[in-house]
Motif scaffolding. Structure first.
Motif, mmCIF file in Angstrom:
data_model
loop_
_atom_site.group_PDB
_atom_site.id
_atom_site.type_symbol
_atom_site.label_atom_id
_atom_site.label_comp_id
_atom_site.label_asym_id
_atom_site.label_seq_id
_atom_site.Cartn_x
_atom_site.Cartn_y
_atom_site.Cartn_z
ATOM 1 N N LYS A 186 1.220 -1.166 0.282
ATOM 2 C CA LYS A 186 -0.160 0.056 -0.119
ATOM 3 C C LYS A 186 0.842 1.072 0.651
ATOM 4 C CE LYS A 186 -4.351 -1.761 -0.091
ATOM 5 N NZ LYS A 186 -5.239 -1.108 -1.354
ATOM 6 N N LEU A 187 2.089 1.182 0.924
ATOM 7 C CA LEU A 187 2.769 2.433 0.917
ATOM 8 C C LEU A 187 3.058 2.680 -0.526
ATOM 9 C CD1 LEU A 187 4.914 1.826 4.176
ATOM 10 C CD2 LEU A 187 3.187 3.424 4.027
ATOM 11 N N ARG A 188 3.504 1.381 -1.467
ATOM 12 C CA ARG A 188 4.819 1.608 -2.931
ATOM 13 C C ARG A 188 3.843 2.039 -3.827
ATOM 14 N NH1 ARG A 188 6.921 -3.195 -1.110
ATOM 15 N NH2 ARG A 188 4.961 -4.879 -2.416
ATOM 16 N N GLU A 189 2.487 1.906 -4.243
ATOM 17 C CA GLU A 189 1.215 2.415 -4.241
ATOM 18 C C GLU A 189 0.914 4.477 -4.198
ATOM 19 O OE1 GLU A 189 -1.964 0.282 -3.451
ATOM 20 O OE2 GLU A 189 -1.810 -2.353 -4.046
ATOM 21 N N ARG A 190 1.604 4.772 -3.294
ATOM 22 C CA ARG A 190 0.749 6.255 -3.135
ATOM 23 C C ARG A 190 2.906 6.858 -3.093
ATOM 24 N NH1 ARG A 190 -3.036 8.133 0.663
ATOM 25 N NH2 ARG A 190 -4.371 7.479 0.373
ATOM 26 N N GLY A 191 3.300 5.866 -3.673
ATOM 27 C CA GLY A 191 5.237 6.585 -3.665
ATOM 28 C C GLY A 191 5.761 6.524 -2.947
ATOM 29 N N LEU A 192 5.327 5.922 -0.995
ATOM 30 C CA LEU A 192 6.239 6.341 -0.232
ATOM 31 C C LEU A 192 7.001 4.497 -0.236
ATOM 32 C CD1 LEU A 192 3.598 7.242 2.041
ATOM 33 C CD2 LEU A 192 4.798 8.449 1.123
ATOM 34 N N ASP A 193 8.182 4.992 -0.160
ATOM 35 C CA ASP A 193 9.478 3.727 0.187
ATOM 36 C C ASP A 193 9.865 3.734 1.749
ATOM 37 O OD1 ASP A 193 11.305 2.042 -0.266
ATOM 38 O OD2 ASP A 193 12.741 3.611 -1.314
ATOM 39 N N ALA A 194 8.809 3.253 2.409
ATOM 40 C CA ALA A 194 8.902 3.236 3.949
ATOM 41 C C ALA A 194 9.801 1.940 3.988
ATOM 42 C CB ALA A 194 8.201 3.873 5.198
ATOM 43 N N ASP A 195 10.672 1.551 4.953
ATOM 44 C CA ASP A 195 10.429 0.231 5.622
ATOM 45 C C ASP A 195 9.837 -0.008 6.617
ATOM 46 O OD1 ASP A 195 11.457 -2.582 5.946
ATOM 47 O OD2 ASP A 195 13.103 -2.244 7.186
ATOM 48 N N VAL A 196 9.014 -1.515 6.873
ATOM 49 C CA VAL A 196 8.125 -1.570 7.977
ATOM 50 C C VAL A 196 8.886 -1.873 8.654
ATOM 51 C CG1 VAL A 196 5.982 -2.416 8.783
ATOM 52 C CG2 VAL A 196 6.403 -1.026 6.589
ATOM 53 N N VAL A 197 8.594 -1.979 10.374
ATOM 54 C CA VAL A 197 9.597 -2.768 10.752
ATOM 55 C C VAL A 197 8.488 -3.556 12.404
ATOM 56 C CG1 VAL A 197 11.135 -2.672 12.918
ATOM 57 C CG2 VAL A 197 11.929 -2.009 11.039
ATOM 58 N N ARG A 198 8.350 -4.262 13.060
ATOM 59 C CA ARG A 198 7.399 -5.045 13.586
ATOM 60 C C ARG A 198 8.262 -4.848 15.346
ATOM 61 N NH1 ARG A 198 2.754 -5.873 14.452
ATOM 62 N NH2 ARG A 198 2.117 -6.601 12.543
ATOM 63 N N ILE A 199 8.033 -4.419 15.761
ATOM 64 C CA ILE A 199 8.953 -4.105 17.221
ATOM 65 C C ILE A 199 7.941 -4.833 18.443
ATOM 66 C CG2 ILE A 199 9.111 -2.394 19.826
ATOM 67 C CD1 ILE A 199 10.379 -1.355 16.942
ATOM 68 N N PRO A 200 9.347 -6.552 18.806
ATOM 69 C CA PRO A 200 8.421 -7.265 19.951
ATOM 70 C C PRO A 200 7.739 -7.009 21.166
ATOM 71 C CG PRO A 200 11.463 -7.209 19.929
ATOM 72 C CD PRO A 200 10.395 -6.169 19.184
ATOM 73 N N GLY A 201 6.865 -7.789 21.884
ATOM 74 C CA GLY A 201 6.641 -7.586 22.285
ATOM 75 C C GLY A 201 7.524 -6.924 24.097
ATOM 76 N N TYR A 202 6.723 -6.148 24.814
ATOM 77 C CA TYR A 202 7.337 -5.616 25.823
ATOM 78 C C TYR A 202 7.243 -6.927 26.991
ATOM 79 C CZ TYR A 202 8.167 -2.955 30.514
ATOM 80 O OH TYR A 202 8.689 -2.822 31.859
ATOM 81 N N PRO A 203 8.000 -7.122 27.352
ATOM 82 C CA PRO A 203 8.320 -8.663 28.520
ATOM 83 C C PRO A 203 7.912 -8.690 29.515
ATOM 84 C CG PRO A 203 10.899 -7.222 28.536
ATOM 85 C CD PRO A 203 9.604 -6.626 28.140
ATOM 86 N N GLY A 204 6.447 -7.871 30.173
ATOM 87 C CA GLY A 204 6.063 -7.650 31.299
ATOM 88 C C GLY A 204 4.592 -8.243 30.702
#
Length: 149
Positions: A103-121
């Motif tokens: 979807k980002l590419r379709e809009r001409g946006l070249d952003a990397d997507v990074v998933r942040i792991p869960g907090y260990p609490g």
């Protein structure tokens, strides 16, 4: 300068939110946070705190350089204006990374997507906090845990 965008509802701020934002900030030089609009939260119960209060709380957090409310009609509009290098997702956000990249590419946006792991609490989600409050402080009108009078 590396711009990072983090998004979320941020209802009832807790250590998991702070962890997500700290980890997001570590990926770049500038952190923008897009706070979900009340009307756009459809994948879970409506927020307890109104959007203007959630925005104010997020703005007050040390890792956050800029915070704004999302767009009511187009979730990509603020991202297009910010033009981030990286977009981070929390461990429990419902986005599919590859679909989002497309979807980002379709809009001409070249952003990397990074998933942040869960907090260990143990209390790293608003729903778990609400559940704990109801179980330990009781429902309105009761004097003990939920259901006890």
């Amino acid at each position: 300068m590396i711009r990072v965008v983090a998004t979320g509802t941020f209802d009832i701020l807790h250590p998991g939110h702070l962890y997500y934002l700290e980890e997001s900030r570590e990926l770049g030089d500038e952190l923008f946070v897009i706070v979900a609009r009340d009307a756009n939260v459809k994948h879970k119960p409506r927020p307890i705190l109104p959007e203007d209060q959630r925005l104010r709380m997020v703005r007050a957090l040390r890792p956050v350089d800029h915070a704004l409310l999302g767009d009511l009609h187009d979730m990509f509009r603020p991202i297009a204006e910010i033009r981030p290098d990286i977009i981070t997702l929390g461990f429990n956000q419902h986005f599919d990374e590859e679909h989002l990249r497309q979807k980002l590419r379709e809009r001409g946006l070249d952003a990397d997507v990074v998933r942040i792991p869960g907090y260990p609490g143990s209390l790293a989600s608003s729903s778990k906090i609400i559940e704990r409050i109801l179980n330990t402080r009781g429902a309105p009108g009761s004097t003990g845990p939920a259901g006890e009078e």
